[in-house]
Structures are given as C-alpha cells and as structure tokens.
Enzyme design. Sequence first.
Site, PDB file in Angstrom:
ATOM      1  CG  HIS B  63      -1.846   1.121   1.330  1.00 41.62           C
ATOM      2  ND1 HIS B  63      -3.047   1.146   0.663  1.00 41.62           N
ATOM      3  CD2 HIS B  63      -1.775   2.296   2.000  1.00 41.62           C
ATOM      4  CE1 HIS B  63      -3.670   2.276   0.924  1.00 41.62           C
ATOM      5  NE2 HIS B  63      -2.921   2.995   1.733  1.00 41.62           N
ATOM      6  CE1 TYR B  66       0.511   3.391  -5.256  1.00 42.53           C
ATOM      7  CE2 TYR B  66       1.819   4.373  -3.507  1.00 42.53           C
ATOM      8  CZ  TYR B  66       0.630   4.281  -4.192  1.00 42.53           C
ATOM      9  OH  TYR B  66      -0.438   5.058  -3.837  1.00 42.53           O
ATOM     10  CG  HIS B 114     -10.090   3.726   3.067  1.00 42.31           C
ATOM     11  ND1 HIS B 114     -10.629   4.064   4.273  1.00 42.31           N
ATOM     12  CD2 HIS B 114      -8.754   3.653   3.287  1.00 42.31           C
ATOM     13  CE1 HIS B 114      -9.665   4.196   5.176  1.00 42.31           C
ATOM     14  NE2 HIS B 114      -8.528   3.957   4.596  1.00 42.31           N
ATOM     15  CB  SER B 560      -6.430  -0.692  -4.316  1.00 39.65           C
ATOM     16  OG  SER B 560      -7.006  -1.653  -3.458  1.00 39.65           O
TER      17      SER B 560
END
Lengths: 231, 765
Positions: B63, B66, B114, B560
């Site tokens: 997260h 990367y 999220h 994500s």
Amino acid sequence: MRIGVITYPGTLDDRDAQRAIRLAGGTPVPLWHADDDLKKVDAVVLPGGFSYGDYLRCGAIAAKAPATKEVIKKAQQGLPVLGICNGFQVLVESHLLPGGLIRNEHQHFICRDQKLKVENNQTAWTNLFEKDEEITIPLKNGEGGYIATQDTLKMLEEENRVVFRYLEINPNGSMNDIAGLTNERGNVVGLMPHPEHAVEPGFGPDTPVATRSGIDGLKFFQSALKALVNS
Amino acid sequence: MLKKNKAPSGVDTVENAQQEPDKEQPWKELGLKEDEYQSIREILGRRPTSSELAMYSVMWSEHCSYKSSKIYLRQFGEKVTDEMKKHLMVGMGENAGVVDIGEGLAVTFKVESHNHPSYIEPFQGAATGVGGIVRDILSMGARPVAVMDQLRFGAPQDPDTARVVHGVVDGISFYGNCLGLPNIGGETVFDKVYQGNPLVNALSIGSLKHEDLKLAKATNAGDLVILFGARTGADGIGGVSVLASETFGDEGPTKRPAVQVGDPFAEKVLIECCLELFQAGVVAGIQDLGGAGISCATSELASNGNMGMRVQLKNVLLRDESLTPEEILMSESQERMCAIVPKKHLKDFEKIVNKWEVEYSVLGEVINEDRLYIDWGHEEIVNVPPRTVAHDGPVYDRPVEYPKYQDALNADSSSTLKRAENPTEIATQLMELISSPNHADKSWITAQYDKYVMGNTALAMPDDGGMIRISEETGLGVALATDANGKYCYLDPYEGARQALAEAYRNVAVTGAVPRAVTNCLNFGSPENPEVMWQFKQATAGLADGCQELGIPVTGGNVSFYNQTGDTAIYPTPVVGVLGVIDDVARRIPSGWQDDGNNIYLLGSTYDELDGSAWAKDLHDHLGGRPPKVDLKKEKELGDLLHGAAMQGLIEAAHDVSEGGLGIAILEASLRFNVGARLWLTELMERDNLDLTAAMFSESQARVIVSVGREDDVKFQALCEARGVPVLRIGVTDKENQAVDIQGVAKLELEAIRVAWGGVLPGLY
C-alpha cells in the site's frame, strides 16, 4: 446595512450566508463564536453546519457560546436573527424558538430541492414574499424533524408563528409539516431548509425553466434589509 | 503541551539490537517477506529494533511502497510530451498532483482506495476514506472544494450487500457532509464479482493560488517537527500492512481493530486551522498522517527534503497512555497533520492552533544529516537513513502470465445470444435495463450527500460530470468525471483502461469543459498472481498510451492490490478520473433537455458492439468476447466539437452514450428534467447498418446525444461537418407528451419509466 454571520467550530455554510447577504445588497460581517462582540451589526444569521460536531445535541453547545449569548440578549430587544438548519437548532436550544429538532423519520441525511409555502410574510425575513407564496430552496439535514407538545403546536398555529410549511413531501417527519418558525415579535426566524443556497442563478435548485436557476432564497436577505431600512 | 508518559518496560533499543543480534523478530506477522527482512538487516548492518521493524513493515507494505506497481507506474511519467506538462505544476509522487487552470489559480485532485477497511467496517472504512483523501489535498496547500466517490458493491440482492451499501453510504454521507464539502458525482456499480471485496474509492479536489503551493518537505536544519490535530490512539494499527496488503481468507472480516475511526468535526477544524496557518506563512512543509502514520510522515518529510530528523516519541499526545512505541509509530489515527515550522514562527503557529482549539506537540527538529533518530525518553529506538524507509523500499518485477482463460473468454462472443424478434420485446428489454440496479436511479444514494454547500456547485449528479466554480469573480471552473468498466477490462485490460479514460474524457467534454489532466485508482487482485499482474501491466500500458494520445497527463493516483476473495480476483477495475477546465461555468451543459421542440442529434458512429455490454450481462448474464473499440482521435474530435459548441452556446443538453447504449441514454436525458422526446432510429439503422438491438443497446464509444435549439440547427450541423464528426438527427424533444416515443418501438410514459427506474434502490435498501 451590516449583517453578521457567526462561525462556530464546525460551521459549514457561513461563507454561503455571507455571499447571500452580499448579493442581496447588504454588507456581511464575519463573527467568531468565542467573541461576544457583535460588532454593531444590524442583524445576525446563524448559518448551517455541524457546530461543535453536533456533539451532545445539535446546536446545544453553540447555544452556550459567548457570541450566541449576546445574540439571545439582542434578539429579545428586537435584533433580526435568522437561523438556518444548524442555526435553527441553535435558536431552539437557546429557547428563542420553542420545540425541538430530532433525527429525520427515515434515519437518513437528505439533500433535495424542497418546495415550501410561506405562511407568514410579516416577519423581518419574509416581508417581501406574498402570503401563501410557494418557493423552492434546497433542504439538507440529518436531524430536521420538528417536534413540540400539542399545546405548543396549537399556540404556534393560533399565533400564526409557523412561517414555512413543507409542500408535497414532508422530508423529515416534522409535525404539522413545519419547516420554519418565528418568535412572537417576528424578528427571529428559524428554518431547516437553506435559503442561502438559492441566491445566485446557476447555483440554486433546478427550475422548470433552466438547470440550477432557482433564487427564491434571495428574498430572505432582501426582506431583512427592507425591515432594517423601515425600522 | 508536552506531557510525560509512563515508560513501558522492555523497550527494544538500538543498543539492544546490537547486543542481541539474533533475537527472533515477528517480521512475518507484520507482513514482510524473508528477503525483505534480510535487506533491512543489510541496510542497518544489524537487526532492526522492534520500532524500526514496525516502521519498515508499514512503509514497505504494498500500500505504501508500490513495490509491485512501481515499474509500471513509471510510464505515466515517461510517456509524456512537453505539451502535456505545460499545465502540470506538481506531478506524480507528491500527495496529489497540481494543475494550473489559469488566472493564477490551480487545482489539485486525487482518487484513493479504501476498499479493505470498507468491507470489514463499512461505515468507518468509507468515512475515513473520505477523510484521508481530503487531507492529501489539504497538504498541498489547497482548500478542499469537493468530493466524489466510486463505489462497487456485490450482487444487489445478497444480504451482505445491504450491510455494505448502508454502511458505506452512511459513512460517506456522515463524513463528507460534516466536512462541508459538496459531493458532486461518482459511480455506483453492482456485480457479484465485488461480493467479498467491494471497492470504495474516494476522490477529492482542492483549489489554491499558485503561490500557496505546499510540499511535504523538510529542508531547513533546526526547523521544528510538529504533530497537530487529533491525539494518537490505538486505531488502525498496522492497517496498511496487515489489511491493505493481504487477501481476505474465507474467515472473512475479523480484523476490526485495524480499521480507523473518523471524526469529521476534528477534520473540519483541522482544515480551517491549516488554511489559516498556510495564510500566515508559518509552515515550511506539511504532510498528512494517513497510512503508516508517524512512520510515514517523519521519514517522508525528511527524505523528500534530503534531510534528517531527531524525534522524541514521548512527546506524541496520546488517547491511550498504554500504547507502546511501535504502536505509536504505526497508528493510523485520523485527523492528524505533521508540519515543519521554522522556530521563529512557533509563536504564531501556537496562536493559530490555539484559536482553533487544536492540540499540538513539538516532536523534534530537522537535522542536516542523513538519519532519522527516534528516541523514547532517553533511549534510542530508531536510527535509520530516512530514504531507506520512505523511498528505497523493495521494487518487484513480478512474474507476468497471459491468463489461461483469456482466449476462451474472448472467443465467447455475444453473437450467440438471441436478439429480440420484435419491437415489443425491445421495449421490454429497455424497461428491464432501466430498472436493473446498475441503471436505476441512484438518488437514494446521492440524496444522502450535500451537493450545495460552498455555493459553487455548477453541476452534480445525475449530470455526467461534476462541476465546481473556482473563481467567483470570473466564473472560471473545473469539471470532473470518473469512470471504469470492469467488464471491459476483464475482456481486455489494455483496451478497457483506454475506454475508462475515453469515457471520463467524454463525460468532462459533454459539460463544455476542456479535459486537462488525469488521476487514477487502479483496483486489482493479488500481484502475486501472474495473471493479475498481466492485467495490471496491460491496463497501465493502455492508460499511459491513451493519455499520450489525448495529450493529457496523469498527475497522480493510487494502486490497490489484493482485491480478491480466496483465489478469485475482482475484475481489473482501473478507475480513471479526468479533470477539465471551463472559462465560465455559466456555459456548462446539463445532461438532459428542458425546452420543447429542440432537435436531438446522435454524434459519432454506431457499430454492432454488444460484447461486455449491459444488454449481454444484465439481460443475458453473459460476459465474453471483445469490448467496444476505442478510438481516441475520434474522442478528441468529439470533445473539441462539444467545447466549440458550448462556447457558442449552441447546445442545450449533452449526454454521454455508454453503458446500456442509446436506449438508456435517451431515457436518462428525458428523466433528467422530466421532458419527453419523439425519436426515430430507422435512419441510424440504415446509415450504420444495424439491427434494432444494436441500434438501441450497442455500446460503441465516442458517441454523445445532444439537443439543439432549432435556431442553432444550421450552425451546429455546419460545425459538425467542418470537424468531421458524424451527426444524425434522431429525434425532437417534446414537452407536451409526457413520454419517450420511439417510433416503431414503443411509446413509454415518463411516469412509468420513473416509477420503474426510481423504485429499485429504495426497494432493495
């Protein structure tokens, strides 16, 4: 004419209220919650938002702020005061207006273009409307359900103190479809919907003529200026 | 302001680490791989202390670092021309990109995911998603001015979907409304592929004057490091490493304590406080605290400025006195910011935070040394080069493999599906589509969001793009739209990503604005699955190539991974946001017609493209074949035409033709203001060689429907011809008849459509 707008921590629509006052031809004066100096304003707007995070009860903590205490004092002497949404909740918590505001009946926050009927055009904030005029301004609240005892409701109706009533849809379960009230003297008005969001073509509610062209809210502020000139 | 905390016994110090080099450490539990742990040991020349291990574990998580995507994200910075960079003030790598919009003004915008927290605890997950992205925008020196959200839920009827929908929508409503930011648009998609892994992406946009730009940098030795805002508590500890970087197992949501808890009131006060601090010029650099908390803020501020830092961790104000140093370093408590303040400005800083009743504490100071020292009382618990924590994390070139299922999937075209045999059947299908959850009225959701606050909203849902006025003096404004079609991306991730870009671009163009910059939120499955990595590689290449073709740069974004349940990944879902600029928002174009007797035109060409369409998926439960072709040159020509027409005030309404095809677009444009239309499709069918099903439901790209006043007809058609955009009159608006009358198909009463369309979400939730 100088119209004050109080900013509490968590107030959201203060800049909108200032813009509305400016567009109506008045001079907006920012006021700070912690300061009991109202800077000699001629009228006061308590704007919408979530003052103090709406902790305890909506408007309850703001009702005890130094600036509010001064507003209560001056309102009793006739200072025009408009409470919008959270500002209405502050007026109720300050006992300038009777009753209470609770969670919307359907339990959701609701934002919609709301049709209202102007029931009383004798107040400082509604004198430019026709009696029974139908207007549309945005409504946005989570706790806008108006409640009062049967005696209070009877008194409000008899004394013509219901200033606005919801039309077509009662968006939050308010008793007697009450959207806004005034005090005995007619200088203090509180309502859940937001006139300051319907003051400028292009940024108000949709109308049958054009998108976002509704400016029915402007007359609230123009009414106050007229009342001040006349007084 | 400074307070003394009890020292928990047994703190692992740098000295301990040297004395007990072989102590077992829980690197695995913290989400690190063995080789990553070994490289930390190499960097430090010893084992890390438990605090250092905590920092590296969160900062090296997928997260934050990367690590699996970096090698692909680089192309967003490489495939750009000077022309594309012309308006770019801050590009990728900062908290958010910044774009010059003229008149000395700029906007910053970014979308972030999220997803995992929102599945475990939908309300707080979604709420803090909004809070986090807003702080990113704030930390660029900008006033946040709007939010949008991109939501993807599981099957509409699944009982768990109701839990997630209610929680997520309530959470966004609660946080965004209380912050006083208008919610101006977004997406809501239902598909069973998101059942165990919903996507909750949040976008925010902020405006600033050029000179107010702030960066997350500590550049002067002696400047103070100040943590302010909410106190640090035990919430969200290890959220990034343990949650965002792991796949949910079958046991489902059990990691509740790792989700953060939001207080929008604290954030609203923090926003106003920060803006006043910026105005007063007392802040030299600022960083928000989100994922990885203090670990991230201290190491990034130091690393970005090529400086070091000395921090006293006992100075952190706590909500819970029993927190250990490791927990304090990892805590993701919300509504906190970290400022770099020159000593001479401390008094002014204190005055402003005191006015807003915001708590703060001085953690330490910037030093001219490549070292981040963190002390716990008199003991040194962290001693690391900041860059190794913040920026020099591991980089992986993960195995990539063309999916085994891909050829069969692409071969399974929708051409085998039975098409309607008569107009009545077409009309029934159209009504079925408009009353399916993916195409039904979304106002049950959007009515829970405040779109009016701030008084600058020129367009919001249900229009195709949101639009905000930035300058009250001149009317200068920006439009924003986000799109992603997971189905298309599953069929062809390269083409699907370009399509997402094309659609967002078009949705900005139909408002009359000129597209200028791009953000993205790339939602994918596990990067450890080579087939997922192939999807990611294809999608990023498609997006980077597409941006180059359109001449608009990617300014930032978010990745994500690990969006999957067990071994089943979601569709690759690269959400693409496009920002456009409009000189005067008074010239904006809504998505529906209002006047009577205006001509309705279809711009662009229609092909028989039903693979991956709503017609195939929602009506026939079929997904296969090839997604519609994307031609970005045509998209650009269409965009230019729309802008030209908007400038001349020729267009009354413009609506993007996308999912559900022309049929759905017509209904939506009529429902917008409850004004009907009469339409005929025979000429279209002849010109483009289509049957009725394709004419109604094909999802060919680069198409828009517009309504034009009769007086402007000649001018408008001439404009289309001059620019080579195919134009065909397909109908006329009709105010009298409260119906959509499609000749030879059916006359559908507006009221009946509205009931079918409007009742779906309230019925489900």
